[in-house]
Write a protein that holds these residues in place. Structure first.
Motif, PDB file in Angstrom:
ATOM      1  N   GLY A   1     -61.060  64.295 -38.164  1.00 39.75           N
ATOM      2  CA  GLY A   1     -60.217  65.530 -37.661  1.00 39.75           C
ATOM      3  C   GLY A   1     -60.055  65.532 -36.127  1.00 39.75           C
ATOM      4  N   SER A   2     -61.264  65.198 -35.471  1.00 39.52           N
ATOM      5  CA  SER A   2     -61.032  65.166 -33.893  1.00 39.52           C
ATOM      6  C   SER A   2     -60.008  64.111 -33.484  1.00 39.52           C
ATOM      7  CB  SER A   2     -62.599  64.908 -33.309  1.00 39.52           C
ATOM      8  OG  SER A   2     -62.812  63.538 -33.579  1.00 39.52           O
ATOM      9  N   GLN A   3     -59.916  62.932 -34.167  1.00 44.58           N
ATOM     10  CA  GLN A   3     -59.112  61.787 -33.839  1.00 44.58           C
ATOM     11  C   GLN A   3     -57.524  62.308 -33.890  1.00 44.58           C
ATOM     12  OE1 GLN A   3     -59.857  58.730 -31.935  1.00 44.58           O
ATOM     13  NE2 GLN A   3     -61.823  60.200 -32.136  1.00 44.58           N
ATOM     14  N   LYS A   4     -57.433  62.932 -35.084  1.00 40.44           N
ATOM     15  CA  LYS A   4     -56.103  63.454 -35.396  1.00 40.44           C
ATOM     16  C   LYS A   4     -55.769  64.639 -34.498  1.00 40.44           C
ATOM     17  CE  LYS A   4     -53.656  65.307 -39.497  1.00 40.44           C
ATOM     18  NZ  LYS A   4     -53.887  65.582 -40.966  1.00 40.44           N
ATOM     19  N   TYR A   5     -56.699  65.264 -33.924  1.00 45.56           N
ATOM     20  CA  TYR A   5     -56.250  66.285 -33.016  1.00 45.56           C
ATOM     21  C   TYR A   5     -55.894  65.777 -31.411  1.00 45.56           C
ATOM     22  CZ  TYR A   5     -56.601  70.702 -30.190  1.00 45.56           C
ATOM     23  OH  TYR A   5     -56.363  71.426 -29.416  1.00 45.56           O
ATOM     24  N   LEU A   6     -56.893  64.927 -31.113  1.00 41.92           N
ATOM     25  CA  LEU A   6     -57.185  64.574 -29.910  1.00 41.92           C
ATOM     26  C   LEU A   6     -55.971  63.514 -29.404  1.00 41.92           C
ATOM     27  CD1 LEU A   6     -61.036  64.398 -28.984  1.00 41.92           C
ATOM     28  CD2 LEU A   6     -59.322  65.907 -28.011  1.00 41.92           C
ATOM     29  N   ALA A   7     -56.018  62.651 -30.495  1.00 44.65           N
ATOM     30  CA  ALA A   7     -54.881  61.543 -30.038  1.00 44.65           C
ATOM     31  C   ALA A   7     -53.511  61.647 -29.472  1.00 44.65           C
ATOM     32  CB  ALA A   7     -55.026  60.519 -31.312  1.00 44.65           C
ATOM     33  N   PRO A   8     -52.875  62.653 -30.284  1.00 43.88           N
ATOM     34  CA  PRO A   8     -51.540  63.001 -29.540  1.00 43.88           C
ATOM     35  C   PRO A   8     -51.797  63.759 -28.250  1.00 43.88           C
ATOM     36  CG  PRO A   8     -51.713  63.734 -31.965  1.00 43.88           C
ATOM     37  CD  PRO A   8     -52.977  63.153 -31.613  1.00 43.88           C
ATOM     38  N   LYS A   9     -52.785  64.682 -28.224  1.00 44.63           N
ATOM     39  CA  LYS A   9     -52.844  65.339 -26.848  1.00 44.63           C
ATOM     40  C   LYS A   9     -53.308  64.413 -25.698  1.00 44.63           C
ATOM     41  CE  LYS A   9     -53.748  69.725 -28.993  1.00 44.63           C
ATOM     42  NZ  LYS A   9     -52.258  70.070 -29.331  1.00 44.63           N
ATOM     43  N   LEU A  10     -54.218  63.734 -25.833  1.00 45.29           N
ATOM     44  CA  LEU A  10     -54.430  62.513 -24.925  1.00 45.29           C
ATOM     45  C   LEU A  10     -53.437  61.596 -24.624  1.00 45.29           C
ATOM     46  CD1 LEU A  10     -58.141  61.712 -25.873  1.00 45.29           C
ATOM     47  CD2 LEU A  10     -57.357  63.087 -23.982  1.00 45.29           C
ATOM     48  N   ALA A  11     -52.599  61.223 -25.424  1.00 38.62           N
ATOM     49  CA  ALA A  11     -51.457  60.328 -25.303  1.00 38.62           C
ATOM     50  C   ALA A  11     -50.476  60.882 -24.400  1.00 38.62           C
ATOM     51  CB  ALA A  11     -50.803  59.779 -26.614  1.00 38.62           C
ATOM     52  N   ALA A  12     -50.198  62.381 -24.757  1.00 35.99           N
ATOM     53  CA  ALA A  12     -49.215  63.007 -23.916  1.00 35.99           C
ATOM     54  C   ALA A  12     -49.511  63.255 -22.687  1.00 35.99           C
ATOM     55  CB  ALA A  12     -48.878  64.533 -24.777  1.00 35.99           C
ATOM     56  N   ARG A  13     -50.707  63.514 -22.457  1.00 33.48           N
ATOM     57  CA  ARG A  13     -51.558  63.619 -21.070  1.00 33.48           C
ATOM     58  C   ARG A  13     -51.673  62.568 -20.210  1.00 33.48           C
ATOM     59  NH1 ARG A  13     -56.629  67.186 -19.143  1.00 33.48           N
ATOM     60  NH2 ARG A  13     -56.130  67.194 -16.978  1.00 33.48           N
ATOM     61  N   PHE A  14     -52.149  61.385 -20.784  1.00 33.13           N
ATOM     62  CA  PHE A  14     -52.371  60.293 -20.127  1.00 33.13           C
ATOM     63  C   PHE A  14     -51.545  58.947 -20.460  1.00 33.13           C
ATOM     64  CE2 PHE A  14     -56.437  62.528 -20.230  1.00 33.13           C
ATOM     65  CZ  PHE A  14     -56.632  62.555 -18.841  1.00 33.13           C
ATOM     66  N   GLY A  15     -50.574  59.234 -21.352  1.00 30.43           N
ATOM     67  CA  GLY A  15     -49.977  57.970 -21.802  1.00 30.43           C
ATOM     68  C   GLY A  15     -50.745  57.078 -22.740  1.00 30.43           C
ATOM     69  N   VAL A  16     -49.952  56.310 -23.330  1.00 30.32           N
ATOM     70  CA  VAL A  16     -50.575  55.043 -24.385  1.00 30.32           C
ATOM     71  C   VAL A  16     -51.232  54.105 -23.486  1.00 30.32           C
ATOM     72  CG1 VAL A  16     -50.105  53.564 -26.270  1.00 30.32           C
ATOM     73  CG2 VAL A  16     -48.755  55.524 -26.191  1.00 30.32           C
ATOM     74  N   PRO A  17     -52.500  53.971 -23.642  1.00 34.53           N
ATOM     75  CA  PRO A  17     -53.466  53.037 -22.895  1.00 34.53           C
ATOM     76  C   PRO A  17     -52.752  51.587 -23.042  1.00 34.53           C
ATOM     77  CG  PRO A  17     -54.640  53.842 -24.852  1.00 34.53           C
ATOM     78  CD  PRO A  17     -53.457  54.527 -25.030  1.00 34.53           C
TER      79      PRO A  17
END
Length: 92
Positions: free
Chosen positions: A72-88
């Motif tokens: 659940g945390s990965q499902k929630y965090l991944a899009p938010k972090l990608a939007a803020r920091f970009g795709v690594p």
């Protein structure tokens, strides 16, 4: 902080919280169901069977809670972090 650090800290907090909450819920259910306190190793009136059943069930429920908390945390965090920091980007 970079996205990897934020993800690790948030995931660790969510997993720890889920395990703690699952343990407390199970302890309460044990007390209600068996009408006895949670078995402790040093108690004189605790049978080995009840101790093993409690420990195994508690560990299994905590593991399931941790798994779903992680997913659940990965499902929630991944899009938010990608939007803020970009795709690594992978470094070669």
């Amino acid at each position: 902080m970079d996205s990897a650090t934020i993800e690790k800290v948030a995931t660790t907090a969510v997993i720890a919280g889920a395990a703690f909450l699952a343990s407390k819920i199970f302890e309460t259910g044990w007390k209600i169901t068996t009408k006895r306190p949670v078995p402790a190793e040093d108690a004189d009136d605790v049978t080995l069977t009840s101790l093993v059943i409690f420990a195994a069930t508690s560990a299994a429920l905590a593991a399931v809670a941790q798994r779903y908390a992680y997913k659940g945390s990965q499902k929630y965090l991944a899009p938010k972090l990608a939007a803020r920091f970009g795709v690594p980007q992978l470094k070669a």
